[in-house]
Design a protein around this motif. Structure first.
Motif, PDB file in Angstrom:
ATOM      1  N   ALA A   1      10.888  -2.866  -3.986  1.00  0.00           N
ATOM      2  CA  ALA A   1      10.185  -1.809  -4.715  1.00  0.00           C
ATOM      3  C   ALA A   1      10.239  -0.491  -3.951  1.00  0.00           C
ATOM      4  O   ALA A   1      10.429   0.580  -4.543  1.00  0.00           O
ATOM      5  N   LEU A   2      10.088  -0.556  -2.645  1.00  0.00           N
ATOM      6  CA  LEU A   2      10.137   0.648  -1.822  1.00  0.00           C
ATOM      7  C   LEU A   2      11.509   1.314  -1.896  1.00  0.00           C
ATOM      8  O   LEU A   2      11.617   2.539  -1.994  1.00  0.00           O
ATOM      9  N   LYS A   3      12.547   0.500  -1.854  1.00  0.00           N
ATOM     10  CA  LYS A   3      13.908   1.046  -1.880  1.00  0.00           C
ATOM     11  C   LYS A   3      14.201   1.811  -3.166  1.00  0.00           C
ATOM     12  O   LYS A   3      15.044   2.702  -3.187  1.00  0.00           O
ATOM     13  N   ALA A   4      13.475   1.457  -4.245  1.00  0.00           N
ATOM     14  CA  ALA A   4      13.726   2.082  -5.540  1.00  0.00           C
ATOM     15  C   ALA A   4      12.988   3.397  -5.729  1.00  0.00           C
ATOM     16  O   ALA A   4      13.265   4.139  -6.675  1.00  0.00           O
ATOM     17  N   LEU A   5      12.055   3.725  -4.843  1.00  0.00           N
ATOM     18  CA  LEU A   5      11.242   4.928  -5.002  1.00  0.00           C
ATOM     19  C   LEU A   5      11.977   6.152  -4.445  1.00  0.00           C
ATOM     20  O   LEU A   5      12.482   6.114  -3.321  1.00  0.00           O
ATOM     21  N   PRO A   6      12.016   7.242  -5.191  1.00  0.00           N
ATOM     22  CA  PRO A   6      12.763   8.429  -4.734  1.00  0.00           C
ATOM     23  C   PRO A   6      12.102   9.152  -3.560  1.00  0.00           C
ATOM     24  O   PRO A   6      12.775   9.917  -2.858  1.00  0.00           O
TER      25      PRO A   6
ATOM     26  N   TRP B   1       0.839  -1.200   0.000  1.00  0.00           N
ATOM     27  CA  TRP B   1       0.000   0.000   0.000  1.00  0.00           C
ATOM     28  C   TRP B   1       0.874   1.250   0.000  1.00  0.00           C
ATOM     29  O   TRP B   1       0.632   2.200  -0.746  1.00  0.00           O
ATOM     30  N   ILE B   2       1.913   1.258   0.845  1.00  0.00           N
ATOM     31  CA  ILE B   2       2.816   2.401   0.912  1.00  0.00           C
ATOM     32  C   ILE B   2       3.505   2.619  -0.432  1.00  0.00           C
ATOM     33  O   ILE B   2       3.599   3.750  -0.929  1.00  0.00           O
ATOM     34  N   ALA B   3       3.984   1.536  -1.045  1.00  0.00           N
ATOM     35  CA  ALA B   3       4.687   1.641  -2.324  1.00  0.00           C
ATOM     36  C   ALA B   3       3.774   2.207  -3.408  1.00  0.00           C
ATOM     37  O   ALA B   3       4.171   3.108  -4.170  1.00  0.00           O
TER      38      ALA B   3
END
Length: 370
Positions: free
Chosen positions: A255-260, A225-227
């Protein structure tokens, strides 16, 4: 109990003193401190339980055990290691041969002599597909065995919400009369001083300009959900704290780690978490399954608005003090949601305390021990 009759003794499983201080361990530690205080009051009044009727049975490697005045500590010469071994062999042997009534805080019980047993939730039974690896599946099997045994054979079951009680009754056809609801509560958390130096280490976090979420990084915490929300709202900034569990690690972590606009903070101390909660725009908790859900209560105690899932126990606990989201729909605009009025949390924080939890547990213990 008749005068002169041998008194029944409660033996508390102290294995949680060998684990990291997460939700269940914190609740257990705080509740025991308050229980010890209540025992002092009863002893001074000359009523209630006799001295020595409550024991804490500890593995050899238990750490940071408080000094209790009325709870007797019994340290066995064996360490807790592989997770079922302590409870099912060493603790059970002690309970059985010494004719004790057991109390376990952690969704487990000695198989052949269950006593007063906490069931915080039956997550593994309801979401078996979340357990994927070989180790996960062993945890799944053990958890399901424990749930059923507690539901069928415990002298008393402690559920941490009416939601949890209902699921136990519905799934296992347990007798609702032997299930007591004792809500979790805050205790020592209020005494932790915030460590604001975390903002020097994480300068990306600007006061009231970020959302914060924390908890064990397990599948049910719904990092998906956060991602998705972070992708849909690139101007929003999220800080995500927590240590991945050795099992049940969600695929959304990469996936989260890749989000700016997402910062993975890694493990944070309680003092650092309290500092962040006092400065965040809101605490976001999109979990799809909770027996109680302690982190939003901690957030409210730090003055943070809370945005929580509208599922399971959370509406029961947080009522009109929270903003609610659908954990299956990440399209919610949190900034607009926060514009909606909510009730102040003062009454809720007064109700959900470790002292109140201990009072209710104390009454259950007196009933069981006679």
């Amino acid at each position: 109990m008749n005068r002169g009759a041998k008194k029944t003794i409660l033996a508390i499983n102290g294995e949680f003193f060998c684990k990291n201080l997460t939700g269940i361990e914190r609740v257990a530690t705080d509740t025991l401190l308050e229980l010890d205080s209540l025992l002092s009051e009863e002893t001074e009044a000359g009523a209630g339980l006799a001295s020595g009727q409550v024991e804490l049975v500890l593995p050899a490697n238990a750490q940071n055990v408080p000094q209790y005045k009325n709870i007797k500590c019994v340290r066995l010469p064996v360490a807790a290691s592989f997770f079922p071994k302590w409870t099912q062999i060493h603790f059970q042997k002690y309970v059985f041969f010494n004719r004790r009534v057991s109390l376990d805080f952690s969704n487990t019980c000695p198989f052949f002599c269950p006593g007063v047993e906490f069931l915080h939730d039956i997550y593994a039974k309801l979401y078996p597909s979340d357990f994927k690896s070989r180790r996960d599946k062993l945890i799944l099997l053990y958890s399901k065995i424990m749930y059923r045994r507690i539901a069928k054979k415990a002298k008393k079951i402690i559920a941490v919400s009416e939601f949890t009680k209902k699921t136990i009754v519905d799934v296992y056809k347990a007798d609702p009369k032997k299930i007591e609801v004792i809500y979790d509560g805050l205790g020592s958390y209020k005494n932790i001083a915030p460590d604001f130096s975390i903002f020097d280490r994480l300068p990306q976090l600007k006061e009231k300009e970020f959302y914060f979420t924390l908890g064990s990084l397990s599948t049910r915490k719904n990092l998906k959900w956060i991602a998705e929300n972070a992708r849909l709202f690139p101007s929003a900034f999220f800080a995500v704290s927590g240590k991945p569990l050795p099992s049940v690690v969600p695929p959304e972590l990469e996936a989260l780690k890749a989000l700016p606009n997402v910062l993975m903070t890694g493990y944070l101390s309680d003092a650092e978490v309290k500092a962040i909660l006092s400065k965040c725009k809101a605490f976001v908790f999109p979990t799809y399954f909770e027996g109680f859900g302690l982190p939003p209560l901690e957030a409210l105690s730090c003055g943070a608005p809370i945005v929580v899932s509208n599922r399971t126990s959370l509406p029961e606990i947080y009522k009109n003090c929270a903003h609610y989201i659908d954990p299956d729909n990440p399209k919610a605009d949190i900034s607009k949601l926060l514009e909606e009025p909510v009730e102040p949390p003062a009454a809720l924080l007064k109700d959900f305390t470790a002292r109140n939890s201990a009072r209710r547990l104390f009454e259950v213990i007196k009933e069981v021990l006679g």
